[in-house]
Design an enzyme around this catalytic site. Structure first.
Site, PDB file in Angstrom:
ATOM      1  N   CYS A 171      -3.506  -7.906  -5.334  1.00 19.47           N
ATOM      2  CA  CYS A 171      -4.691  -7.590  -5.971  1.00 19.47           C
ATOM      3  C   CYS A 171      -4.469  -7.887  -7.311  1.00 19.47           C
ATOM      4  O   CYS A 171      -3.681  -7.167  -8.055  1.00 19.47           O
ATOM      5  CB  CYS A 171      -5.286  -6.127  -5.843  1.00 19.47           C
ATOM      6  N   GLU A 178     -10.521 -12.059  -4.568  1.00 19.91           N
ATOM      7  CA  GLU A 178      -9.253 -12.592  -4.183  1.00 19.91           C
ATOM      8  C   GLU A 178      -9.641 -14.337  -3.987  1.00 19.91           C
ATOM      9  O   GLU A 178     -10.967 -14.619  -3.993  1.00 19.91           O
ATOM     10  CB  GLU A 178      -9.131 -12.266  -2.861  1.00 19.91           C
TER      11      GLU A 178
END
Length: 248
Positions: free
Chosen positions: A2, A114
């Site tokens: 992340c 992402e």
């Protein structure tokens, strides 16, 4: 992994959502305070919910620097590389093991980004991943206090990640871990220290109930910020990520 995420919910609303007292007193020295941020990157100030020793058992929402700086580090620059901690090794790695045992927190978020690799291509499609029901995420985090040679304190945090589950694995092989509402209290409890007990507070088996949508390339530049970054790219569908109830 992340490496970019979103906190658009107002600070005071986050305090209400997490049952915490809002304060900004532990912000990094250069932090202007918390404002909605659609492109949070490592080293930025981020909201964090914790229950530190000096908080006397009271849950607080404060601001800390994203990128964990161990107390023993000579240079705060080490935090640039420690914005994520792997759940598989956090209990053993010198950078994270102390925090994993007794300095845990949660980082509120509305969603995260992402990059999905396109089949047969070197390009990657940025995706915005978020709860389907709009509830705030509670990323499982670790925190540390670092002090410089002049005695000034800097609080910093890292987000725990685990292997991606279900359809999330089609986007990336790692995902941020979250803490459920009913387990928030033991997660923040400094008396819960045994590694297996700590890991048992996280759901490492069920895919979370999140949705993902393709967004534009603007998020790749940290200078870009605004709600347009999470807007769906025209002509794309929104895949749903169905699974368990690991949302906060």
């Amino acid at each position: 992994m992340c490496g970019r995420y979103v906190v658009a919910t107002p600070f005071q609303q986050l305090a209400l959502d997490f049952g915490a007292l809002a304060e900004l007193g532990f912000a990094p020295p250069d932090a202007p305070g918390h404002a909605p941020d659609y492109n949070i990157a490592p080293t930025k100030p981020v909201p964090v919910v914790w229950q530190r020793a000096q908080d006397e058992g009271e849950r607080r929402l404060s601001v800390a620097r994203w990128g964990l700086i161990p107390s023993w580090a000579k240079d705060p620059g080490v935090g640039v590389r420690a914005f994520n901690a792997r759940i598989e090794t956090a209990a053993e790695k010198p950078t994270f093991r102390g925090a994993f045992a007794k300095r845990r927190c949660v980082l509120p978020a509305d969603g995260y980004y992402e990059w999905k690799k396109d089949a047969g291509s070197k390009s990657k499609q940025p995706m915005y991943i978020h709860p389907r029901d709009g509830a705030p995420l509670a990323f499982a985090g670790l925190y540390e206090r670092w002090t410089d040679v002049e005695g000034r304190e800097l609080w910093s945090v890292s987000i725990l990640t685990g292997p991606a589950l279900g359809p999330l694995a089609e986007i990336h092989d790692r995902m941020p871990l979250t803490v459920s509402r009913e387990l928030l209290e033991p997660w923040l409890d400094q008396d819960v220290r045994e590694p297996d007990q700590v890991r048992s507070l996280l759901d490492l088996e069920h895919a979370p109930a999140w949705a993902a949508r393709p967004v534009g390339p603007g998020v790749g530049n940290v200078r870009n910020n605004g709600p347009e970054l999470i807007a769906e790219v025209t002509g794309n569908t929104t895949p749903e990520i169905t699974g368990g109830d690991t949302l906060f």
